[in-house]
Design a protein around this motif. Sequence first.
Motif, PDB file in Angstrom:
ATOM      1  N   ARG A  61      -9.250   6.719   5.493  1.00  0.00           N
ATOM      2  CA  ARG A  61     -10.451   6.178   6.125  1.00  0.00           C
ATOM      3  C   ARG A  61     -10.966   4.926   5.418  1.00  0.00           C
ATOM      4  O   ARG A  61     -11.935   4.335   5.863  1.00  0.00           O
ATOM      5  N   SER A  62     -10.325   4.534   4.313  1.00  0.00           N
ATOM      6  CA  SER A  62     -10.846   3.392   3.562  1.00  0.00           C
ATOM      7  C   SER A  62      -9.790   2.388   3.146  1.00  0.00           C
ATOM      8  O   SER A  62     -10.100   1.405   2.472  1.00  0.00           O
ATOM      9  N   SER A  63      -8.516   2.598   3.522  1.00  0.00           N
ATOM     10  CA  SER A  63      -7.471   1.679   3.068  1.00  0.00           C
ATOM     11  C   SER A  63      -6.280   1.705   4.017  1.00  0.00           C
ATOM     12  O   SER A  63      -6.079   2.659   4.769  1.00  0.00           O
ATOM     13  N   LEU A  64      -5.485   0.623   3.949  1.00  0.00           N
ATOM     14  CA  LEU A  64      -4.215   0.570   4.653  1.00  0.00           C
ATOM     15  C   LEU A  64      -3.135   1.008   3.678  1.00  0.00           C
ATOM     16  O   LEU A  64      -3.062   0.513   2.548  1.00  0.00           O
ATOM     17  N   VAL A  65      -2.290   1.936   4.107  1.00  0.00           N
ATOM     18  CA  VAL A  65      -1.226   2.455   3.265  1.00  0.00           C
ATOM     19  C   VAL A  65       0.122   2.142   3.920  1.00  0.00           C
ATOM     20  O   VAL A  65       0.357   2.492   5.077  1.00  0.00           O
ATOM     21  N   LEU A  66       0.983   1.466   3.173  1.00  0.00           N
ATOM     22  CA  LEU A  66       2.325   1.133   3.641  1.00  0.00           C
ATOM     23  C   LEU A  66       3.356   1.868   2.796  1.00  0.00           C
ATOM     24  O   LEU A  66       3.263   1.875   1.565  1.00  0.00           O
ATOM     25  N   LEU A  67       4.325   2.487   3.441  1.00  0.00           N
ATOM     26  CA  LEU A  67       5.463   3.066   2.731  1.00  0.00           C
ATOM     27  C   LEU A  67       6.472   1.939   2.532  1.00  0.00           C
ATOM     28  O   LEU A  67       6.908   1.315   3.503  1.00  0.00           O
ATOM     29  N   VAL A  68       6.820   1.681   1.267  1.00  0.00           N
ATOM     30  CA  VAL A  68       7.661   0.531   0.935  1.00  0.00           C
ATOM     31  C   VAL A  68       8.757   0.944  -0.036  1.00  0.00           C
ATOM     32  O   VAL A  68       8.759   2.052  -0.563  1.00  0.00           O
ATOM     33  N   ARG A  69       9.668   0.009  -0.264  1.00  0.00           N
ATOM     34  CA  ARG A  69      10.659   0.145  -1.330  1.00  0.00           C
ATOM     35  C   ARG A  69      10.585  -1.095  -2.205  1.00  0.00           C
ATOM     36  O   ARG A  69      10.451  -2.220  -1.708  1.00  0.00           O
ATOM     37  N   GLN A  70      10.654  -0.873  -3.513  1.00  0.00           N
ATOM     38  CA  GLN A  70      10.631  -1.979  -4.450  1.00  0.00           C
ATOM     39  C   GLN A  70      11.977  -2.688  -4.459  1.00  0.00           C
ATOM     40  O   GLN A  70      12.943  -2.238  -3.824  1.00  0.00           O
ATOM     41  N   ALA A  71      12.065  -3.784  -5.180  1.00  0.00           N
ATOM     42  CA  ALA A  71      13.281  -4.596  -5.178  1.00  0.00           C
ATOM     43  C   ALA A  71      14.508  -3.804  -5.611  1.00  0.00           C
ATOM     44  O   ALA A  71      15.628  -4.074  -5.151  1.00  0.00           O
ATOM     45  N   ASP A  72      14.317  -2.802  -6.482  1.00  0.00           N
ATOM     46  CA  ASP A  72      15.455  -2.003  -6.945  1.00  0.00           C
ATOM     47  C   ASP A  72      15.730  -0.797  -6.041  1.00  0.00           C
ATOM     48  O   ASP A  72      16.571   0.042  -6.361  1.00  0.00           O
ATOM     49  N   GLY A  73      14.997  -0.709  -4.915  1.00  0.00           N
ATOM     50  CA  GLY A  73      15.225   0.382  -3.978  1.00  0.00           C
ATOM     51  C   GLY A  73      14.350   1.599  -4.192  1.00  0.00           C
ATOM     52  O   GLY A  73      14.387   2.539  -3.396  1.00  0.00           O
ATOM     53  N   THR A  74      13.539   1.600  -5.257  1.00  0.00           N
ATOM     54  CA  THR A  74      12.678   2.741  -5.534  1.00  0.00           C
ATOM     55  C   THR A  74      11.593   2.870  -4.468  1.00  0.00           C
ATOM     56  O   THR A  74      10.891   1.898  -4.177  1.00  0.00           O
ATOM     57  N   PRO A  75      11.440   4.063  -3.869  1.00  0.00           N
ATOM     58  CA  PRO A  75      10.363   4.236  -2.888  1.00  0.00           C
ATOM     59  C   PRO A  75       9.005   4.157  -3.554  1.00  0.00           C
ATOM     60  O   PRO A  75       8.824   4.609  -4.689  1.00  0.00           O
ATOM     61  N   ALA A  76       8.054   3.566  -2.871  1.00  0.00           N
ATOM     62  CA  ALA A  76       6.701   3.410  -3.409  1.00  0.00           C
ATOM     63  C   ALA A  76       5.720   3.339  -2.255  1.00  0.00           C
ATOM     64  O   ALA A  76       6.096   3.415  -1.082  1.00  0.00           O
ATOM     65  N   VAL A  77       4.455   3.194  -2.602  1.00  0.00           N
ATOM     66  CA  VAL A  77       3.376   3.041  -1.630  1.00  0.00           C
ATOM     67  C   VAL A  77       2.588   1.801  -1.987  1.00  0.00           C
ATOM     68  O   VAL A  77       2.269   1.576  -3.161  1.00  0.00           O
ATOM     69  N   LEU A  78       2.303   0.984  -0.997  1.00  0.00           N
ATOM     70  CA  LEU A  78       1.424  -0.172  -1.178  1.00  0.00           C
ATOM     71  C   LEU A  78       0.108   0.146  -0.490  1.00  0.00           C
ATOM     72  O   LEU A  78       0.080   0.461   0.697  1.00  0.00           O
ATOM     73  N   LYS A  79      -0.967   0.066  -1.249  1.00  0.00           N
ATOM     74  CA  LYS A  79      -2.290   0.405  -0.732  1.00  0.00           C
ATOM     75  C   LYS A  79      -3.189  -0.813  -0.833  1.00  0.00           C
ATOM     76  O   LYS A  79      -3.289  -1.429  -1.893  1.00  0.00           O
ATOM     77  N   LEU A  80      -3.848  -1.148   0.277  1.00  0.00           N
ATOM     78  CA  LEU A  80      -4.805  -2.253   0.306  1.00  0.00           C
ATOM     79  C   LEU A  80      -6.154  -1.716   0.742  1.00  0.00           C
ATOM     80  O   LEU A  80      -6.252  -1.019   1.764  1.00  0.00           O
ATOM     81  N   ALA A  81      -7.189  -2.020  -0.028  1.00  0.00           N
ATOM     82  CA  ALA A  81      -8.524  -1.508   0.255  1.00  0.00           C
ATOM     83  C   ALA A  81      -9.553  -2.622   0.147  1.00  0.00           C
ATOM     84  O   ALA A  81      -9.403  -3.544  -0.661  1.00  0.00           O
ATOM     85  N   PRO A  82     -10.622  -2.553   0.945  1.00  0.00           N
ATOM     86  CA  PRO A  82     -11.680  -3.564   0.883  1.00  0.00           C
ATOM     87  C   PRO A  82     -12.525  -3.394  -0.375  1.00  0.00           C
ATOM     88  O   PRO A  82     -12.517  -2.313  -0.995  1.00  0.00           O
ATOM     89  N   PRO A  83     -13.264  -4.409  -0.774  1.00  0.00           N
ATOM     90  CA  PRO A  83     -14.078  -4.311  -1.991  1.00  0.00           C
ATOM     91  C   PRO A  83     -15.039  -3.132  -1.982  1.00  0.00           C
ATOM     92  O   PRO A  83     -15.273  -2.519  -3.035  1.00  0.00           O
ATOM     93  N   ARG A  84     -15.626  -2.766  -0.805  1.00  0.00           N
ATOM     94  CA  ARG A  84     -16.598  -1.680  -0.784  1.00  0.00           C
ATOM     95  C   ARG A  84     -15.966  -0.343  -1.169  1.00  0.00           C
ATOM     96  O   ARG A  84     -16.669   0.586  -1.547  1.00  0.00           O
ATOM     97  N   ALA A  85     -14.624  -0.225  -1.108  1.00  0.00           N
ATOM     98  CA  ALA A  85     -13.942   1.003  -1.516  1.00  0.00           C
ATOM     99  C   ALA A  85     -13.683   1.043  -3.023  1.00  0.00           C
ATOM    100  O   ALA A  85     -13.086   2.000  -3.516  1.00  0.00           O
ATOM    101  N   ARG A  86     -14.087   0.016  -3.743  1.00  0.00           N
ATOM    102  CA  ARG A  86     -13.960  -0.061  -5.206  1.00  0.00           C
ATOM    103  C   ARG A  86     -12.513   0.142  -5.682  1.00  0.00           C
ATOM    104  O   ARG A  86     -12.248   0.985  -6.550  1.00  0.00           O
ATOM    105  N   PRO A  87     -11.552  -0.639  -5.138  1.00  0.00           N
ATOM    106  CA  PRO A  87     -10.155  -0.436  -5.536  1.00  0.00           C
ATOM    107  C   PRO A  87      -9.892  -0.712  -7.007  1.00  0.00           C
ATOM    108  O   PRO A  87      -8.998  -0.090  -7.599  1.00  0.00           O
ATOM    109  N   GLU A  88     -10.648  -1.614  -7.616  1.00  0.00           N
ATOM    110  CA  GLU A  88     -10.405  -1.888  -9.035  1.00  0.00           C
ATOM    111  C   GLU A  88     -10.875  -0.736  -9.913  1.00  0.00           C
ATOM    112  O   GLU A  88     -10.335  -0.501 -10.994  1.00  0.00           O
ATOM    113  N   SER A  89     -11.875  -0.005  -9.447  1.00  0.00           N
ATOM    114  CA  SER A  89     -12.287   1.198 -10.151  1.00  0.00           C
ATOM    115  C   SER A  89     -11.198   2.267 -10.033  1.00  0.00           C
ATOM    116  O   SER A  89     -10.891   2.978 -10.997  1.00  0.00           O
TER     117      SER A  89
END
Length: 313
Positions: A61-89
């Motif tokens: 409800r507060s971020s976009l979540v992408l299922l991704v793979r890193q350059a070496d093929g390792t599965p990971a998640v990329l999460k993008l959130a707006p400032p009001r969701a306090r992503p740096e915290s």
Amino acid sequence: MAFEPPRRLVRALGETQRSGSNGSGGSNGTGEWLDKLPVLAQQAVDLRELAVERVQAPGGRSSLVLLVRQADGTPAVLKLAPPRARPESERAALAHWDGRGAVQLLNPADAQGDTHGVLVLERLRPDLSVRSLPEAKALLEAAGTLRRLWVEPPATHVFETVAERTGRQAEAMRAAASADTEVAPLVDAALAAREELLAGPPEERLLHGTFRQSKVLAGERMPWLAVGPDPVVGECAFDLARLVRDRVEDLIASPSGSSITRRRVKRLAESLEVDQDRLRGWTLFRAVESGVRAGRVGRPQDAELLLEFAGWL
């Protein structure tokens, strides 16, 4: 590829636009962030040389979540959130936990420098949360995960305190009580409980902040790991309070819901060595706050469930 935000995210950010980032109304920038999200997502992917598999839907409800793979093929998640969701915290908390009880942060010091609102996380099982377990087992596993997160915060930290967060929330609750006499008695009780709970010297533990069964996902490194914190520093009972009302719709539907709730408070308090009265007080405050907020953003059914639950406490 086109990064279309899931409908759930769009709807939830629309609610925050109506309520304001701190419950006081006004713009909080989420609309502008949502408009720029496709571009932000593409930039984040390109900078980190990630291969996108898909957008996770329905997602959070507060971020976009992408299922991704890193350059070496390792599965990971990329999460993008707006400032009001306090992503740096969130980043700071995940870095401090360093995978102990929580999802592992893979970009604690992002070499690209574009860290704001962008988190790269280990891939868990987004389709399998503790909530999928039978209730008794789910509470046991969730509580065990939560215990591992309750550590001392860094000596110098950037986290909001329980007193600060609930102080902001209390302002919106008072405004709601003045406009609606029906919720006023519960709001008064919740605010009185908060004042009593904050009267003594504060306990200082790093807390998840928004912990519930759906925030605990299955993983490979450990069976269950917490995700999506909105970290705060304070007493453990505050964190546990949100777990007490998990599956609130089932509690309300049960003819013995009030007695089940009381037993749940007792069982969770004893299992995690938390004072039972303090847990009940924070559960009351958090349920009333959530109920008032649900009513404010146009979710009357959720508001009714939460306030009825609060009345049992």
